[in-house]
Motif scaffolding. Structure first.
Motif, PDB file in Angstrom:
ATOM      1  N   ASN A   1       0.813  -1.220   0.000  1.00  0.00           N
ATOM      2  CA  ASN A   1       0.000   0.000   0.000  1.00  0.00           C
ATOM      3  C   ASN A   1       0.845   1.268   0.000  1.00  0.00           C
ATOM      4  OD1 ASN A   1      -2.562  -1.201  -0.152  1.00  0.00           O
ATOM      5  ND2 ASN A   1      -2.570  -1.645   2.038  1.00  0.00           N
ATOM      6  N   SER A   2       2.139   1.125   0.324  1.00  0.00           N
ATOM      7  CA  SER A   2       3.069   2.261   0.232  1.00  0.00           C
ATOM      8  C   SER A   2       3.694   2.347  -1.160  1.00  0.00           C
ATOM      9  CB  SER A   2       4.185   2.113   1.285  1.00  0.00           C
ATOM     10  OG  SER A   2       3.653   2.155   2.592  1.00  0.00           O
ATOM     11  N   LYS A   3       3.234   1.448  -2.058  1.00  0.00           N
ATOM     12  CA  LYS A   3       3.640   1.437  -3.469  1.00  0.00           C
ATOM     13  C   LYS A   3       5.103   1.070  -3.680  1.00  0.00           C
ATOM     14  CE  LYS A   3      -0.048   4.583  -4.853  1.00  0.00           C
ATOM     15  NZ  LYS A   3      -0.442   5.774  -5.633  1.00  0.00           N
ATOM     16  N   LYS A   4       5.619   0.192  -2.816  1.00  0.00           N
ATOM     17  CA  LYS A   4       6.973  -0.311  -3.019  1.00  0.00           C
ATOM     18  C   LYS A   4       6.991  -1.401  -4.086  1.00  0.00           C
ATOM     19  CE  LYS A   4       8.705   0.862   1.574  1.00  0.00           C
ATOM     20  NZ  LYS A   4       9.308   0.369   2.840  1.00  0.00           N
ATOM     21  N   PHE A   5       5.832  -1.996  -4.347  1.00  0.00           N
ATOM     22  CA  PHE A   5       5.659  -2.949  -5.444  1.00  0.00           C
ATOM     23  C   PHE A   5       4.187  -2.965  -5.831  1.00  0.00           C
ATOM     24  CE2 PHE A   5       6.898  -5.038  -1.397  1.00  0.00           C
ATOM     25  CZ  PHE A   5       5.659  -5.482  -0.944  1.00  0.00           C
ATOM     26  N   ASP A   6       3.863  -3.715  -6.893  1.00  0.00           N
ATOM     27  CA  ASP A   6       2.517  -3.686  -7.463  1.00  0.00           C
ATOM     28  C   ASP A   6       1.601  -4.784  -6.940  1.00  0.00           C
ATOM     29  OD1 ASP A   6       3.177  -1.578  -9.420  1.00  0.00           O
ATOM     30  OD2 ASP A   6       4.430  -3.126 -10.337  1.00  0.00           O
ATOM     31  N   ALA A   7       2.172  -5.853  -6.414  1.00  0.00           N
ATOM     32  CA  ALA A   7       1.361  -6.996  -5.984  1.00  0.00           C
ATOM     33  C   ALA A   7       2.145  -7.835  -4.992  1.00  0.00           C
ATOM     34  CB  ALA A   7       0.964  -7.853  -7.191  1.00  0.00           C
TER      35      ALA A   7
END
Length: 263
Positions: free
Chosen positions: A90-96
């Motif tokens: 949710n912190s957008k360090k990865f997509d999934a």
């Protein structure tokens, strides 16, 4: 006339809302980048772990790479601490997150899951030559082994009949050694872990048909990334239909455990 105009306006608003809902930009973002970044714990065999050379291997690795190939993008793996994996997503360090993640009500409040691609849970493993047990309900008056502190101990309590004896082991390999030696009749163990052991020692053990408890695995996305999730889901659905996911399953588990009809 006014009613007709209002109806037309309402229809346009609904259509606009539906279009906005579908086109959230998440798939175009990944497509433009040319890669899907996936978070995982890289020490979870057989789902995702490193071989002796340090290369990432496992069921999830092969499945995701096939999805990437079909979508025309690369898969980039991002090892991360599991206890903070949802926060990192949710912190957008990865997509999934694609790493044998159990779908739970609590997690579903924070992320959007695909449909289950594997049904995990607790199963009963017996010797390959065992003929007494055709289903879980047949496990009566038996000596059961399970790992200390594991979910298997709770699963034993869910059996229709209490075991004649329950032995707790430091780890699953020791329990399986006692099973092989005939000192116990059954080992209750996590599904993917148990099938990994079975695949590595063909002809030694087998699974009693059925689950004692069920824990479905899903791929997790940010809730707002509906378009990306749907793109991956449709690709997985095609892989189930054409048998390619079953092929990957047989490689890692010696049988197909991806068919929902068998759950």
């Amino acid at each position: 006339m006014k009613k007709l105009v209002l109806l037309m306006v309402s229809a346009l608003l609904v259509a606009f809302a539906a279009t906005a809902f579908a086109a959230d930009g998440s798939w175009n973002r990944v497509k433009s980048a040319g890669k899907l970044v996936i978070g995982l714990d890289d020490a979870f065999p057989p789902m995702g772990y490193r071989d002796a050379s340090g290369k990432l291997i496992g069921f999830d690795i092969d499945a995701a790479e096939e999805v990437g190939k079909r979508l025309g993008i690369k898969i980039e793996w991002q090892p991360t601490a599991w206890d903070g994996v949802i926060h990192s997503l949710n912190s957008k360090k990865f997509d999934a997150i694609w790493n044998g993640m159990t779908i739970t009500d609590e997690r579903a409040k924070q992320v959007a899951f695909t449909k289950p691609y594997i049904m995990d849970g607790q199963i009963a493993v017996v010797k390959f030559s065992e003929k007494r047990f055709k289903k879980i309900a047949d496990l009566k008056n038996v000596k059961i082994g399970a790992q200390k502190g594991s979910s298997a101990l709770n699963a034993v309590k869910k059996l229709p009949t209490a075991p004649a004896e329950l032995k707790e082991y430091e780890d699953n390999p020791k329990a399986l050694l006692d099973l092989e030696a005939g000192r116990i009749d059954v080992v209750v163990i996590d599904n993917v872990t148990g099938r990994d052991f079975i695949a590595k020692r063909p002809g030694q053990f087998k699974v009693v048909p059925g689950f004692i408890s069920k824990e479905p695995f899903g791929v997790a996305f940010r809730k707002e990334d509906k378009e990306l999730r749907e793109k991956v889901q449709k690709t997985l659905d095609k892989m189930v239909k054409d048998g390619s996911l079953a092929k990957i399953s047989r490689k890692w588990f010696a049988e197909d455990i991806t068919n929902p009809k068998k759950w």
